[in-house]
Design a protein around this motif. Sequence first.
Motif, PDB file in Angstrom:
ATOM      1  N   ASP A  37       0.766   8.437   2.784  1.00  0.00           N
ATOM      2  CA  ASP A  37      -0.227   9.180   2.032  1.00  0.00           C
ATOM      3  C   ASP A  37      -0.005   8.977   0.537  1.00  0.00           C
ATOM      4  N   ILE A  38      -0.894   9.520  -0.252  1.00  0.00           N
ATOM      5  CA  ILE A  38      -0.833   9.383  -1.706  1.00  0.00           C
ATOM      6  C   ILE A  38       0.500   9.927  -2.218  1.00  0.00           C
ATOM      7  N   GLY A  47       6.492  -7.848   0.971  1.00  0.00           N
ATOM      8  CA  GLY A  47       7.571  -7.587   0.033  1.00  0.00           C
ATOM      9  C   GLY A  47       7.144  -6.920  -1.259  1.00  0.00           C
ATOM     10  N   VAL A  48       5.874  -6.558  -1.401  1.00  0.00           N
ATOM     11  CA  VAL A  48       5.397  -5.879  -2.600  1.00  0.00           C
ATOM     12  C   VAL A  48       5.766  -4.400  -2.497  1.00  0.00           C
ATOM     13  N   ILE A  49       6.375  -3.860  -3.548  1.00  0.00           N
ATOM     14  CA  ILE A  49       6.775  -2.461  -3.568  1.00  0.00           C
ATOM     15  C   ILE A  49       5.892  -1.725  -4.560  1.00  0.00           C
ATOM     16  N   GLY A  50       5.372  -0.579  -4.144  1.00  0.00           N
ATOM     17  CA  GLY A  50       4.516   0.210  -5.026  1.00  0.00           C
ATOM     18  C   GLY A  50       4.324   1.609  -4.489  1.00  0.00           C
ATOM     19  N   LYS A  51       3.556   2.391  -5.240  1.00  0.00           N
ATOM     20  CA  LYS A  51       3.279   3.781  -4.878  1.00  0.00           C
ATOM     21  C   LYS A  51       1.803   3.906  -4.525  1.00  0.00           C
ATOM     22  N   ILE A  52       1.502   4.582  -3.424  1.00  0.00           N
ATOM     23  CA  ILE A  52       0.120   4.781  -3.013  1.00  0.00           C
ATOM     24  C   ILE A  52      -0.541   5.745  -3.993  1.00  0.00           C
ATOM     25  N   VAL A  53      -1.644   5.297  -4.596  1.00  0.00           N
ATOM     26  CA  VAL A  53      -2.359   6.136  -5.555  1.00  0.00           C
ATOM     27  C   VAL A  53      -3.729   6.551  -5.045  1.00  0.00           C
ATOM     28  N   ALA A  54      -4.255   5.879  -4.034  1.00  0.00           N
ATOM     29  CA  ALA A  54      -5.562   6.241  -3.491  1.00  0.00           C
ATOM     30  C   ALA A  54      -5.693   5.696  -2.076  1.00  0.00           C
ATOM     31  N   VAL A  55      -6.473   6.411  -1.281  1.00  0.00           N
ATOM     32  CA  VAL A  55      -6.814   5.954   0.067  1.00  0.00           C
ATOM     33  C   VAL A  55      -8.329   5.885   0.108  1.00  0.00           C
ATOM     34  N   GLU A  56      -8.866   4.705   0.397  1.00  0.00           N
ATOM     35  CA  GLU A  56     -10.317   4.548   0.428  1.00  0.00           C
ATOM     36  C   GLU A  56     -10.893   5.238   1.652  1.00  0.00           C
ATOM     37  N   VAL A  62      -5.595   1.074   1.340  1.00  0.00           N
ATOM     38  CA  VAL A  62      -4.916   1.925   0.372  1.00  0.00           C
ATOM     39  C   VAL A  62      -4.757   1.160  -0.927  1.00  0.00           C
ATOM     40  N   CYS A  63      -4.753   1.879  -2.024  1.00  0.00           N
ATOM     41  CA  CYS A  63      -4.491   1.283  -3.336  1.00  0.00           C
ATOM     42  C   CYS A  63      -3.071   1.634  -3.721  1.00  0.00           C
TER      43      CYS A  63
END
Length: 104
Positions: A37-38, A47-56, A62-63
């Motif tokens: 979730d966000i 292998g890309v690491i990031g934080k979920i900021v939006a769910v379409e 997910v963004c």
Amino acid sequence: MGSIIILVALFAIMYFLMIRPQRKRAAERAAMLRAADIGDEIATVGGVIGKIVAVEEPGEVVCIEVDSDVELRVQRRAIGEIITSAGSGGADDPPASDGVDESE
């Protein structure tokens, strides 16, 4: 009669050693994908690491924010793991107090 018993035993062994653990892993992965979730920090299968900021809206895309002002749209099934969950005390949360007053 003996060959039927051997076939049934072989199928039972295959079920408990191969099919059942695979179904369990698939169910755990599906639950992990539904729980993303966000605010969660994730790693994609690429292998890309990031934080979920939006769910379409449909929920299948997910963004994720990988850097300041850099967002990627990825399919939910591309999530490989949840590194820190927004609700489970990630690195951004203050440490829990253990009842010891450090000011003395």
